[in-house]
Structures are given as C-alpha cells and as structure tokens.
Write an enzyme that holds these catalytic residues in place. Structure first.
Site, PDB file in Angstrom:
ATOM      1  N   ASN A  20       0.943  -1.155  -0.180  1.00  0.00           N
ATOM      2  CA  ASN A  20      -0.203   0.084   0.024  1.00  0.00           C
ATOM      3  C   ASN A  20       0.920   1.301   0.140  1.00  0.00           C
ATOM      4  O   ASN A  20       0.600   2.411  -0.661  1.00  0.00           O
ATOM      5  CB  ASN A  20      -0.966  -0.009   1.455  1.00  0.00           C
ATOM      6  CG  ASN A  20      -2.078  -1.055   0.997  1.00  0.00           C
ATOM      7  OD1 ASN A  20      -2.558  -1.056  -0.120  1.00  0.00           O
ATOM      8  ND2 ASN A  20      -2.701  -1.240   2.165  1.00  0.00           N
ATOM      9  N   GLN A  44      -0.986   7.669  -2.902  1.00  0.00           N
ATOM     10  CA  GLN A  44      -0.771   9.053  -3.715  1.00  0.00           C
ATOM     11  C   GLN A  44      -0.829  10.080  -2.599  1.00  0.00           C
ATOM     12  O   GLN A  44       0.060  10.931  -2.915  1.00  0.00           O
ATOM     13  CB  GLN A  44      -1.983   9.186  -4.467  1.00  0.00           C
ATOM     14  CG  GLN A  44      -2.751   7.998  -5.337  1.00  0.00           C
ATOM     15  CD  GLN A  44      -3.808   8.274  -5.989  1.00  0.00           C
ATOM     16  OE1 GLN A  44      -4.327   9.306  -5.829  1.00  0.00           O
ATOM     17  NE2 GLN A  44      -4.168   7.315  -6.805  1.00  0.00           N
ATOM     18  N   GLY A  45      -1.812  10.145  -1.661  1.00  0.00           N
ATOM     19  CA  GLY A  45      -1.585  11.361  -0.903  1.00  0.00           C
ATOM     20  C   GLY A  45      -0.274  11.256  -0.152  1.00  0.00           C
ATOM     21  O   GLY A  45       0.513  10.574   0.055  1.00  0.00           O
ATOM     22  N   GLU A  54      -5.895  18.309   3.006  1.00  0.00           N
ATOM     23  CA  GLU A  54      -6.814  17.371   2.721  1.00  0.00           C
ATOM     24  C   GLU A  54      -8.290  17.422   3.811  1.00  0.00           C
ATOM     25  O   GLU A  54      -8.005  18.108   4.780  1.00  0.00           O
ATOM     26  CB  GLU A  54      -6.134  16.206   2.910  1.00  0.00           C
ATOM     27  CG  GLU A  54      -5.394  15.911   1.545  1.00  0.00           C
ATOM     28  CD  GLU A  54      -4.489  14.644   1.681  1.00  0.00           C
ATOM     29  OE1 GLU A  54      -4.625  13.694   2.691  1.00  0.00           O
ATOM     30  OE2 GLU A  54      -3.469  14.512   0.737  1.00  0.00           O
ATOM     31  N   HIS A  98     -12.625   5.079   2.193  1.00  0.00           N
ATOM     32  CA  HIS A  98     -11.944   6.263   1.258  1.00  0.00           C
ATOM     33  C   HIS A  98     -13.335   6.644   0.405  1.00  0.00           C
ATOM     34  O   HIS A  98     -13.704   5.889  -0.255  1.00  0.00           O
ATOM     35  CB  HIS A  98     -10.840   6.140   0.620  1.00  0.00           C
ATOM     36  CG  HIS A  98     -10.180   7.417   0.073  1.00  0.00           C
ATOM     37  ND1 HIS A  98     -10.806   8.240  -0.848  1.00  0.00           N
ATOM     38  CD2 HIS A  98      -8.868   7.959   0.374  1.00  0.00           C
ATOM     39  CE1 HIS A  98      -9.952   9.200  -1.227  1.00  0.00           C
ATOM     40  NE2 HIS A  98      -8.779   9.203  -0.377  1.00  0.00           N
ATOM     41  N   ARG A 151     -13.314  11.874   6.408  1.00  0.00           N
ATOM     42  CA  ARG A 151     -13.785  10.899   5.664  1.00  0.00           C
ATOM     43  C   ARG A 151     -14.874   9.904   5.849  1.00  0.00           C
ATOM     44  O   ARG A 151     -15.532   9.467   4.872  1.00  0.00           O
ATOM     45  CB  ARG A 151     -12.496   9.801   5.496  1.00  0.00           C
ATOM     46  CG  ARG A 151     -11.379  10.390   4.635  1.00  0.00           C
ATOM     47  CD  ARG A 151     -10.352   9.429   4.329  1.00  0.00           C
ATOM     48  NE  ARG A 151      -9.271  10.073   3.626  1.00  0.00           N
ATOM     49  CZ  ARG A 151      -8.008   9.525   3.438  1.00  0.00           C
ATOM     50  NH1 ARG A 151      -7.742   8.469   4.144  1.00  0.00           N
ATOM     51  NH2 ARG A 151      -7.225  10.169   3.130  1.00  0.00           N
ATOM     52  N   HIS A 155     -10.223   1.367   2.912  1.00  0.00           N
ATOM     53  CA  HIS A 155      -8.697   1.949   2.528  1.00  0.00           C
ATOM     54  C   HIS A 155      -7.859   1.565   3.697  1.00  0.00           C
ATOM     55  O   HIS A 155      -6.757   1.833   3.441  1.00  0.00           O
ATOM     56  CB  HIS A 155      -9.241   3.447   2.536  1.00  0.00           C
ATOM     57  CG  HIS A 155      -8.185   4.410   2.073  1.00  0.00           C
ATOM     58  ND1 HIS A 155      -7.488   4.064   0.949  1.00  0.00           N
ATOM     59  CD2 HIS A 155      -7.655   5.585   2.917  1.00  0.00           C
ATOM     60  CE1 HIS A 155      -6.263   5.096   1.022  1.00  0.00           C
ATOM     61  NE2 HIS A 155      -6.464   5.860   2.022  1.00  0.00           N
ATOM     62  N   ARG A 211      -9.026   7.848  10.837  1.00  0.00           N
ATOM     63  CA  ARG A 211      -7.826   8.429  10.620  1.00  0.00           C
ATOM     64  C   ARG A 211      -7.568   9.669   9.946  1.00  0.00           C
ATOM     65  O   ARG A 211      -8.563   9.947   9.035  1.00  0.00           O
ATOM     66  CB  ARG A 211      -6.728   7.203   9.772  1.00  0.00           C
ATOM     67  CG  ARG A 211      -5.583   7.911   9.417  1.00  0.00           C
ATOM     68  CD  ARG A 211      -4.715   6.906   8.993  1.00  0.00           C
ATOM     69  NE  ARG A 211      -5.048   6.545   7.511  1.00  0.00           N
ATOM     70  CZ  ARG A 211      -4.802   7.156   6.283  1.00  0.00           C
ATOM     71  NH1 ARG A 211      -4.012   8.317   6.293  1.00  0.00           N
ATOM     72  NH2 ARG A 211      -5.490   6.300   5.302  1.00  0.00           N
TER      73      ARG A 211
HETATM   74  C1  SIN Z   1      -5.341  10.363  -0.388  1.00  0.00           C
HETATM   75  O1  SIN Z   1      -4.809  10.566  -1.071  1.00  0.00           O
HETATM   76  O2  SIN Z   1      -6.415  10.609  -0.386  1.00  0.00           O
HETATM   77  C2  SIN Z   1      -5.065   8.942   0.503  1.00  0.00           C
HETATM   78  C3  SIN Z   1      -4.018   9.590   1.408  1.00  0.00           C
HETATM   79  C4  SIN Z   1      -4.492   8.993   2.848  1.00  0.00           C
HETATM   80  O3  SIN Z   1      -5.400   8.189   2.739  1.00  0.00           O
HETATM   81  O4  SIN Z   1      -4.163   9.445   3.856  1.00  0.00           O
END
Ligand code: SIN
Length: 517
Positions: free
Chosen positions: A40, A45-46, A112, A224, A270, A327, A362
């Site tokens: 993972n 990405q994040g 975010e 997610h 989220r 996620h 989280r």
């Molecule tokens: C995302 O880029 O949205 C995922 C990153 C994360 O789960 O913290």
C-alpha cells in the site's frame, strides 16, 4: 533453524523505515510475500501530514487528529506522532529526500479532509509513497527475500524467537531471530471494493493473534470516499488532495453533495463524506467528482490521470464517477510507544499495529507519518535494548497439532463480498450477526491451534483472512455505538460509556469458549 538476525515481515514504508534505523547495527532480513512494489505504501498517492509550514504547529495537528478520530485516539501517542514527525522528515530531507516545491524552492503544503491548515507534503505529485519507498530502498542494506511468505511466528517459552516461511515452490524454512517485526499492513484488502494492494489482507495481524498477541480496534476500517468507479466497481484511488485543490462532489444532476452536511464541506472527515456518498448511491443515484476548478490536473496528478485514461474516463469532461472503497485499518496488533506487542520479542509497526494514534477515524495523510515515526521508534528500541515492560507480557498457549480445514478459493471471494455488504460503511446488528455466524462455521479455533505447514501458501493466507475478517466483524458487533467510521444504523449515536473503550482481543477468548461448551 537458520539465523536471520532481525526479521522484518513486509516491505512497505514502516518495514523499510525500521530497516533503515537498524542498518550497520544489526543484520536485517526482510521477508515479503510478493515484491517491493506490491505494498500500500508504494501505491500511496496522498502525502505526509506534518506541521512544518510557518503558519502551523504540532498542537493544531494534534487537535485535528483527535477530532477526526472522534477522541478515541491515545493522546500521548498522537503527541509523539505530531512532534517527532517533523523532525524525522527534516532529517530525511537533509539526506536527499525530495518533496514537491514551488517556483521559489519552498515546500508546497497541500490540504486534505479534516485538516485546519495546509500541511500535506507530496512527492512527484501523487506518487508520494513510491518516492519514499524508492528513497529508503536506496539507503537500506538489508537482505530482502521477495516471494517468501512468512506463514507462522515461532514462539518458545512465551517469546517470539523466529518465523517459518514458505516459498512459491512450497519449500518451508525456519528462521531464528533476535527480534521479529510485523509490518504487513492492514486488512482493507479483505473488502470487495478497496483501494488496497491485494497483499493487504490482514494475514500479519491474524498471525500475531494466533501467536498470542493482543489486537484491538479491529472494528475501525476506514472507507476512502473517492475511488474511481467504472461499471459500479472501484478501479483505483482518487486522492483527497484533488478535493484539496478545489474539486467538489456532486450528484448526477449537479447538486453539491456536501453542502449543509458538515462545516468543512467537501473536506469533511472521511467517515462523513463516505456516508454521504453511500446514502446517495443507496437512493439509486450516482456521485461524481467535479474537477473543473483544478488547474494542471495532468501534471499535478499523473497517477490519477493515467488511471482515468486506462479506463476510458475522459478528464476533459471534468466529472469523474466515484464510489467509496475500504482503505485503512485504524486497529491492529496492540503496541506501546516502542512498537512492542504483548509477546516479548515481537514488534509491530505501520498499519499492522494499533498505536492508538488514529482513534475511530484516521486523519488524511497521517498513515505515512505513523510508519515513519514508529518505524524509527522500533529500530531505536531494538538498538537500545529497551526491556519488555511487565504490562506488555502475556501468557501464550502452545498450539497443538490438529490440522485445520483448507479453505477454498470461492470462500475467499465470498468473504470479501460479505464483509462489503454486512460490515461496510453502514452497519447494523442483524447483518453483523449474519457475517459473524457465517465466519464461525469455519472452525476458526482449529485454525488457531492447527499445524498449517502442509497447506499451500494461498490456503494459509485465506485462513488468516478468515481470522482477520472475523476479528473485524465480531468487534463491530460488540461495539454498540457509532463512532467515527464505525456507524451502526441501529445505534446511530456516540455513547459516552464507549468513549476511549478499546475492544482488545486475544486468542484466550477461544479457550474460554471451548471451556464453556
Ligand atoms: C489520499 O490521497 O486521499 C489518500 C491518502 C491517505 O489515505 O492518507
């Protein structure tokens, strides 16, 4: 038994950080059931959340983390996370790690969900995890055994003294270790709709549970909100950073989905966003992410652009169909601030571990940070020979040698479907009981005690998946409240009596059940 020094199980960011912290001090062997690009972390990405911007401070990061986690977090551990995180990142930046910067060379900070400040660092746009893994891979001198699956932990006199592995050709080997670190990731890959690598199915957590380690918070599996949807299937992640740059969620007829739902709108935590999308889908609608306001989409989000191209979704139309997908697991193997589990000699780190930092939900981009901070702490604990506290020692029963059933492939697929429908975003007692009942047909106690060596590597992984799925479903059934991502329509409120109450699970519960039969 062959000697392996320190054994790390798994090869994502937490594993490599621990290996990095131990190198030149100890022999380290990393066993990973697939390859270095199958984690993972590689897919992440994040970015990494850290209070490094001038207008930020760790107190604000702590507050945001606690609020997203619905105050189920262990505040002491959160403080370690948000205070040590910036120091660790500064050290890596000095060692050559490159995060994205603006034209004048200043670090770019993204936004975010759930964050009150811009504090997310990215590398290579939406290739942050990959950049971190490649950075560490260049530094780490450990022996890396790819394609060698750890199938069991070896416990002697209540202490973890090594592992057993199985290669794809079926050869089983036993390895003696000074210490074993489980860094196998979480279990969101147990769900049919998931952002996770197929390797993240909870086998490391179930293996530790079988060996006698306590696990906790297994009911908290985060969804997610935005996975790219093609024919109703989730085909890959669309980072929350896209909403951070101005994208908004809309219904099919162009209504703003998050308006009036939460003060943070599209950047609400989220759990809130995922539930709003799930409710719209349940009504028979569709949800799209309108990306019209995001400039330079292709340059800023190359991975997502490639994903859309590969699935024939035209970025130029500006509306990306989305569904939520499983996620991240907030729970896992219980550890203290040094990554020590309740079995001496056994450490856990990253998503496989339950440090308590994430609480019931989280905060975005806190997971890579957790891997970095606690990966470093595990390495420090081993280097400094930090003793096992009495409070973390637990009696471990020796398995006997009944051979467990061999689960079949269709049962594995069925497990993923059932978790999605019965232990998903919105849960209730009836469906949770159905999931637990189905899982308990599989003589899980035999699995916990049996000799699994003769089974194939895939059968062993499936057996561990059943244990992990059962821990998620039965913990969700026992928590009779809604908190963070754990939402039960039959008890749709937070109950103060449950605040901070952690469902800790050990294999001893099977002994009590057997005694009561
Ligand atoms: C995302 O880029 O949205 C995922 C990153 C994360 O789960 O913290």
């Amino acid at each position: 038994m062959k000697e392996a020094g320190i054994i790390i199980v798994g090869s994502g960011l937490a594993a490599l950080t621990a290996a990095y912290g131990l190198q030149r001090q100890r022999n380290v062997t990393i066993f990973t059931k697939k390859g270095l690009t199958d984690s993972n972390s590689w897919r992440a990405q994040g970015g990494v959340a850290a209070a490094l911007a001038e207008a930020d401070d760790w107190h604000a990061h702590l507050r945001d983390t606690m609020a997203a986690g619905r105050f189920h977090n262990d505040e002491r551990m959160v403080e370690l996370l948000v205070r040590e995180g910036p120091q660790r990142l500064q050290a890596w930046i000095s060692a050559g790690l490159e995060f994205d910067r603006d034209e004048s060379g200043r670090l770019c900070f993204g936004l975010e969900g759930g964050h009150s400040r811009r504090r997310i660092l990215h590398a290579g746009g939406d290739r942050t995890g990959r950049a971190l893994v490649e950075f560490l891979r260049r530094q780490v001198d450990a022996r890396i055994a790819e394609g060698e699956q750890v199938i069991d932990l070896v416990i002697e006199n209540g202490r973890c003294v090594g592992v057993k592995t199985k290669r794809s050709d079926g050869v089983v080997s036993a390895w003696a270790a000074e210490a074993v670190i489980v860094a196998t990731g979480g279990c969101a890959g147990l769900y049919a709709l998931t952002s996770n690598a197929p390797t993240a199915v909870g086998d490391g957590i179930a293996m530790a549970y079988r060996a006698g380690a306590a696990v906790a918070d297994m009911e908290f599996v985060q969804f997610h909100p935005t996975m790219l949807a093609v024919d109703g299937k989730a085909v890959g992640l669309i980072s929350e950073a896209v909403r951070g740059e101005g994208a908004v969620l809309e219904t099919e007829d162009g209504r703003r989905l998050m308006e009036g739902v939460h003060p943070l709108g599209d950047l609400a935590p989220r759990d809130v966003v995922a539930r709003a999308i799930a409710a719209e889908l349940d009504r028979g609608g569709r949800v799209v992410l309108n990306i019209a306001a995001v400039s330079n989409f292709r340059r800023r989000f190359p991975t997502i652009a490639a994903l859309c191209d590969a699935h024939g979704v035209r970025l130029e139309d500006g509306r990306l169909p989305v569904v939520p997908g499983a996620h991240f697991l907030m729970g896992g193997i219980v550890v203290n601030e040094w990554g020590q589990t309740t079995v001496p000699g056994l450490y856990a780190v990253g998503e496989a571990a339950c440090t308590g930092v994430h609480g019931a939900n989280r905060l975005a981009s806190n997971s890579l940070l957790e891997a970095i901070v606690f990966g470093n702490r595990v390495a420090q604990a081993i280097r400094r020979g930090i003793a096992w506290p009495e409070a973390m020692r637990q009696a471990v029963r020796r398995p006997d040698c009944r051979r467990p059933f061999a689960p079949s492939l269709p049962e594995r697929t069925r497990l993923c479907e059932r978790l999605s429908t019965e232990v998903g975003i919105v849960r209730d007692g009836e469906r949770l009981r159905a999931a637990v009942g189905w899982l308990e047909q599989f003589s899980l106690s035999d699995w916990l005690d049996g000799d699994i060596e003769p089974l194939t590597a895939e059968q062993i992984e499936t057996g561990y998946m059943l244990i992990a799925g059962w821990l998620v479903a039965s913990s969700a059934l026992r928590r009779r409240e809604s908190r963070g991502i754990h939402y039960r329509s039959d008890v749709p409120y937070e109950d103060r009596a449950w605040q901070g109450r952690r469902l800790v699970r050990t294999r001893e519960e099977w002994a009590w059940q057997a005694a009561g039969r």
